[in-house]
Design an enzyme around this catalytic site. Structure first.
Site: not given
Length: 822
Positions: A127, A191, A271, A294
């Site tokens: 990811h 940073d 998605y 379902d």
């Protein structure tokens, strides 16, 4: 769907059957980017405690992180690529810039590193991608890191969101000035990992994001989109960059979080992806409903919407042009169709809709969406291409599609770009608003790759690729950038013809199919009447409508000359340059020269690889990689033996009488070749008479056997037992008939063009189904027959124009041809 006048149909037809009109698709450049891309070479284990710096790099999901996500962009004459450097103790963020004009390359190393799964640096996390963009307004570089929806807690306190950005015009600085100090440091931590995009630390605003992607509007405005939330309650957020003020605005949400509390029956997550195409912000997605009762195991539905507001802050509509709620609560407002309706099962959690989803829109406004659905109860998978030509009122839903992971558009063309079974790039193309994908480019030699990311800009395809290596021992990999010229913008102005395939000096094995593929353009106000394929000075085949193709199997080994001639209305012709090919005689007993499907002679099924230590299975189909096998030869104890190696799941093992799952079962191991263990080596026995094989486990006299119970064992059997006899079919051959002449099947239509009735002849085909489509992809005729001739009466079914004929034969092999009705 709206009715189209004949004139419009003919206009569409001209484009529908014009494939790579303008020039040959070519590989322009191939550039090595690095030999040090991070690769997870350990075990898949989310609970790993293997935190030694020199031990294998375990991982949570997949082995490959580079290239992945939104990691490839172009800006002016530069190509930008983000990646992580291996090995396990390194993991630094890297940014590479390649200059297309000079060929120079400069890479910046950032001090921060790959996060790791849940903050455990020693567990690889795919990811953790790095999205990259350049603002055309001020030349700033922007990088957003996928933090997998982590919150401001534990190891991620003040590290829940990571954003890096540069000073103005850094994107085009000279190489010597393109350095880390051109990126702005976080004023709090010093940073380059900013936890905010507006200068204010605000965890509720920036945590829980995943799947970041940048996109540009037609005016060069930069947007970022990402999903906020979880896999069962997630919303697509987006935010716009103000290049003048050099700061980002506020997030808008396409869909609402917590839908169950806002009027929906359950929470749901999104998605999909948001893009700016054809002048609008658009979104295509599938829904994951938090409902355990379902038939859907994960996602359901195909949904699409767009905004008439250039900022996306309002005026969202579904594909019918109807206003929808914003942010949307009930996804049904944007529903296109339900893939679950295309399969039979109604059992709980037996409809699997994950992967293979993407969408795009052409400049002409044609919408294309691809998706995939699996019926787990009946073991049926359908790849779906749903498309809506500009001006149509409804989508055309077609399962006549081989499947893909992504769609891309350039101009009015739609492309599928991917890697073929040998791990080399290919490009398929169809004109927007159609479903007639034709392969316009494919690499058949050179380096092999196992994944890549694509970016198309200004008629060029940029393909960021990870090279395949023979084993998983190293924690680094090599990446390349390929630049492929699509040549889609030049206009045809004069008669021309090009033989695209095969290429000069290309070689083929005896019995291998040679695809002849030509492109042709006419002078203005003329049309191409036919293209001839000429082999060794004689016309082999002529084609009267694009795409101009013919599948040819040379009838012997040796050297051949090939050229093509195109003719136009006025009789004028032009001939391409002549090329030479070689057809090599092969030793058919040598299984090391190709990759094979292994078909049992009795059951006619194909061998399928399994997970580690699991028994192999059998299948009626053989197109996916888990049914592809390589034979790796070695000399063990002065005897030639082989490992039988799946392209996906490692080598085979012949178990013994005490194997717990069943005595003498054949199992996959996931181990790489070569292994000389006695239970992993095989002796190959070849029968020259019928070109079949038997595979003996070592020298045990036990042969691989497909039992009537459906399982695969090794057994001591007579050589005539057909359940121990196998065919090795190269993956380059078409599975069309059960005899050894795999490519002899074909179809012919006559008369063609036809005025009224016509006949379709099936050569070496038995039982077939026939479908005929018009130029809009609508089915106008359907039939099936066991005869070798089908006579069709017009009866006003076919108006004047071009039609596509699709014939499906044995083992679902598909044949296409064209029909012209005058």
């Amino acid at each position: 769907m709206k009715k189209y006048q004949l004139k419009q149909l003919l206009f569409i037809g001209l484009f529908l059957f014009t494939i790579v009109l303008h020039a040959q698709v070519t590989l322009e450049k191939e550039i090595k980017i690095t030999d040090l891309a991070m690769y997870f070479n350990g075990e898949r284990n989310q609970n790993s405690t293997n935190n030694g710096e020199t031990t294998p790099h375990d991982y949570a999901y997949g082995r490959t992180l580079t290239p992945h996500g939104d990691c490839l962009k172009t800006y002016k004459n530069f190509v930008f690529m983000s990646w992580y450097r291996g090995g396990k103790s390194d993991r630094h963020v890297m940014l590479t810039r390649y200059n297309m004009e000079t060929g120079s390359m400069k890479t910046i190393e950032f001090p921060h590193q790959h996060t790791g799964f849940k903050g455990k640096w020693w567990i690889g996390e795919t990811h953790n991608t790095i999205a990259i963009a350049i603002s055309p307004k001020n030349g700033t570089i922007h990088m957003v890191y996928d933090m997998h929806a982590y919150t401001n807690s534990g190891v991620f306190v003040n590290d829940y969101f990571r954003y890096s950005y540069s000073v103005e015009n850094a994107a085009e600085l000279p190489d010597e000035e393109f350095t880390l100090d051109k990126f702005v440091k976080d004023p709090v931590d010093g940073d380059y990992k900013h936890t905010t995009m507006d200068g204010v630390r605000n965890a509720p605003k920036y945590d829980r994001f995943t799947y970041p992607q940048f996109f540009l509007s037609d005016e060069g405005e930069l947007f970022l989109t990402a999903r906020d939330g979880t896999s069962h309650d997630g919303a697509q957020a987006f935010i716009k960059y103000d290049a003048t003020a050099k700061k980002w605005g506020n997030f808008f949400y396409f869909n609402a979080l917590g839908a169950a509390s806002k009027g929906e029956t359950h929470d749901w997550s999104i998605y999909g992806s948001m893009k700016y195409v054809d002048g609008k912000i658009r979104i295509g997605f599938q829904r994951r409903l938090r409902n355990g009762s379902d038939k859907y195991q994960y996602q359901n539905g195909v949904y699409y919407a767009y905004s008439d507001d250039p900022t996306g802050a309002s005026k969202w509509k579904n594909h019918k042009g109807e206003l929808i709620t914003f942010p949307i609560v009930k996804a049904e407002e944007a529903l296109v169709f339900e893939p679950g309706d295309l399969v039979e099962t109604a059992l709980k959690d037996n409809v699997h809709i994950v992967g293979g989803f993407n969408w795009t829109v052409t400049e002409n406004g044609d919408v294309h969406i691809i998706s995939k659905v699996t019926d787990k109860e009946n073991n049926v998978t359908k790849n779906i291409h749903s498309y809506k030509p500009n001006g149509a009122s409804e989508f055309i839903i077609s399962t006549d599609f081989s499947g893909a992971q992504s769609l891309y558009t350039s101009g009015n063309d739609v492309f599928v770009v991917g890697l073929n079974s040998s791990g080399r790039p290919f490009v398929d193309r169809t004109v927007g608003g159609t479903n007639n994908f034709i392969r316009v480019y494919e690499q058949t030699s050179g380096r092999q790759f196992n994944k890549g990311k694509v970016h198309i800009s200004n008629g060029k395809l940029y393909y960021y690729l990870l090279e395949t290596k023979p084993n998983n021992n190293d924690d680094v990999r090599t990446t390349y950038l390929q630049v492929i010229d699509l040549s889609i913008f030049s206009s045809p102005k004069e008669l021309a013809v090009s033989l695209v395939s095969p290429t000069n000096n290309q070689s083929f094995n005896e019995g291998e199919n040679v695809q002849l593929f030509a492109t042709a353009t006419s002078d203005e106000n003329q049309t191409i009447t036919k293209v001839e394929f000429i082999v060794n000075g004689s016309v082999l085949f002529e084609d009267t409508a694009a795409p101009f193709t013919y599948n040819w199997v040379p009838n012997g080994f040796g050297n051949y000359t090939v050229k093509t001639t195109a003719y136009q209305d006025d009789g004028k012709s032009i001939t391409s340059s002549e090329i030479f090919i070689e057809v090599k005689e092969i030793d058919k007993s040598d299984l090391t020269i190709d990759t094979y499907r292994l078909q049992n002679m009795e059951s006619k099924q194909f061998l399928v690889a399994a997970a580690s230590a699991q028994p192999v299975t059998m299948s009626n189909t053989a197109e996916t990689e888990d049914k592809h096998w390589e034979f790796v030869k070695s000399n063990v104890n002065e005897k030639i033996v082989y490992n039988i190696d799946s392209k996906q799941s490692g080598i085979l093992r012949a178990t013994g009488g005490g194997f717990s799952a069943g005595a003498y079962l054949v199992v996959s191991t996931t181990k790489a070749s070569f292994a000389s263990d006695s239970d992993k080596i095989w002796t190959v026995h070849y029968n020259e008479t019928d070109e079949t094989f038997r595979f003996e486990a070592g020298n045990s006299k036990r042969f691989m056997y497909h039992d009537a119970d459906g399982k695969v064992y090794t057994k001591n059997l007579d050589e005539t037992n057909t359940r121990s006899i196998w065919r090795a079919i190269p993956i380059s051959q078409t599975l069309s008939t059960e005899n050894k002449n795999f490519t002899s099947a074909s179809i012919n239509v006559f008369p063609n063009p036809a005025k009224n009735n016509f006949v379709i002849k099936f050569n070496n085909l038995n039982k077939v189904s026939v479908k005929i489509y018009n130029l809009l992809g609508m089915l106008v005729y359907e039939n099936s027959t066991e005869d070798n001739v089908l006579e069709i009466e017009n009866n006003s079914k076919f108006s004047s124009g071009l039609y596509l004929i699709k014939v499906t034969g044995h083992r679902d092999k598909v044949y296409h041809t064209k029909l012209m009705i005058e």
